[in-house]
Design an enzyme around this catalytic site. Structure first.
Site, PDB file in Angstrom:
ATOM      1  N   CYS A 146       0.815  -1.222   0.000  1.00 28.41           N
ATOM      2  CA  CYS A 146       0.000   0.000   0.000  1.00 28.41           C
ATOM      3  C   CYS A 146       0.848   1.271   0.000  1.00 28.41           C
ATOM      4  O   CYS A 146       1.440   1.595  -1.016  1.00 28.41           O
ATOM      5  CB  CYS A 146      -1.004  -0.045   1.155  1.00 28.41           C
ATOM      6  SG  CYS A 146      -2.409   1.009   0.859  1.00 28.41           S
ATOM      7  N   HIS A 163      -3.644  -5.461   2.345  1.00 30.66           N
ATOM      8  CA  HIS A 163      -3.339  -5.658   3.766  1.00 30.66           C
ATOM      9  C   HIS A 163      -4.032  -6.954   4.210  1.00 30.66           C
ATOM     10  O   HIS A 163      -4.504  -7.731   3.377  1.00 30.66           O
ATOM     11  CB  HIS A 163      -3.920  -4.506   4.588  1.00 30.66           C
ATOM     12  CG  HIS A 163      -3.359  -3.163   4.278  1.00 30.66           C
ATOM     13  ND1 HIS A 163      -2.130  -2.735   4.717  1.00 30.66           N
ATOM     14  CD2 HIS A 163      -3.885  -2.136   3.567  1.00 30.66           C
ATOM     15  CE1 HIS A 163      -1.922  -1.495   4.305  1.00 30.66           C
ATOM     16  NE2 HIS A 163      -2.957  -1.106   3.605  1.00 30.66           N
TER      17      HIS A 163
HETATM   18  N1  GLN Z   1      -1.871   6.974   2.292  1.00 29.13           N
HETATM   19  C1  GLN Z   1      -2.064   6.111   1.111  1.00 29.13           C
HETATM   20  C2  GLN Z   1      -3.483   6.237   0.524  1.00 29.13           C
HETATM   21  O1  GLN Z   1      -4.372   6.682   1.202  1.00 29.13           O
HETATM   22  C3  GLN Z   1      -1.777   4.645   1.479  1.00 29.13           C
HETATM   23  C4  GLN Z   1      -2.724   4.110   2.553  1.00 29.13           C
HETATM   24  C5  GLN Z   1      -2.265   2.771   3.134  1.00 29.13           C
HETATM   25  O2  GLN Z   1      -1.081   2.453   3.231  1.00 29.13           O
HETATM   26  N2  GLN Z   1      -3.250   1.937   3.586  1.00 29.13           N
HETATM   27  O3  GLN Z   1      -3.705   5.850  -0.621  1.00 29.13           O
END
Ligand code: GLN
Length: 245
Positions: free
Chosen positions: A93, A192
């Site tokens: 992510c 995740h």
């Molecule tokens: N901040 C990034 C987004 O909102 C990644 C979020 C995350 O790692 N879950 O796309």
């Protein structure tokens, strides 16, 4: 044998249970008598990828990504070289986004990445829906399940290989059907969950790539009893199919 593993920025980039990926890799190594020396690499810490066999980075909100971006960019050249020589990497992510060229965050700020993957991520702004929910992918490693929660939309370059195709969920941008990215043994994904406990084949692919890179192509892994892992995978698939008709 041992799988020397570097976990990048675990004090900051570790949301939605990504630490579970480290726990899974440790279990799947030690259950086979393979050592699993783990080094946590935080901002400013010394780090030479040549000392490692596998690299992990987890997810983070925009604020956390900004916190580590300069330090990550300073390590960009050695990380790109490691990826080019077949180092297995798992970037999840927010970490995945920063393994591309840049991430334009929810305020329109540009967070630089390190260009391991030919991709760019753009957040459509604070009023846009986030991509949240259970995900099922079709990948060359078979079916992969997980959970996504991201605002950014990721767009692959013309020849950048995805990690997989979305069967259920949003994936990179909820438009092109792609999810994640793969270059050599470096894998980026939005999933995740944490990802690896419910996807044992993916975990073993990463372990095998790291061991073969160091000890040679003859290395094999003895099978483990994955009844619980496979049951968790099947349960996640069932839940996703019911929720995302
Ligand atoms: N901040 C990034 C987004 O909102 C990644 C979020 C995350 O790692 N879950 O796309």
């Amino acid at each position: 044998m041992e799988l020397r593993t570097a976990h990048l920025y675990p004090d900051v980039m570790n949301i939605y249970g990504d630490r579970g990926n480290v726990i899974t890799l440790r279990y799947r190594c030690e259950a086979r008598g393979i050592g699993f020396p783990l080094t946590e690499v935080n901002t400013g810490d010394p780090f030479d990828p040549a000392d490692f066999d596998l690299i992990l980075i987890g997810g983070g909100q925009d604020r956390e990504q900004r916190r580590i971006a300069d330090d990550l960019v300073a390590r960009g050249e050695v990380l790109r070289q490691a990826a080019e020589t077949g180092m297995p990497m798992l970037a999840v992510c927010g970490g995945f986004q920063l393994f591309g060229h840049r991430y334009i965050d929810h305020e329109g700020g540009v967070i630089p990445g390190i260009g391991i993957f030919d991709l760019e991520t753009r957040h459509p702004g604070p009023l846009a829906d986030r991509c949240i929910g259970d995900v099922i992918l079709e990948t060359p490693l078979g079916e992969v399940v997980g959970f996504e929660n991201h605002g950014g939309r990721t767009y692959l370059g013309p020849v950048q290989q995805p990690f997989g195709r979305v069967r259920r969920g949003a994936g990179n941008n909820h438009e092109d059907g792609f999810e994640g990215a793969r270059s050599n043994n470096a894998i980026g994904t939005y999933l995740h969950g944490s990802l690896l406990p419910k996807n044992p084949r993916l975990a073993d692919e990463l372990i095998l790539a790291g061991l073969r890179r160091r000890y040679g192509p003859e290395v094999t892994l003895t099978p483990l009893d994955d009844a619980a892992e496979n049951a968790a995978h099947a349960n996640a698939t069932g839940v996703t199919n019911r929720r995302r008709q």
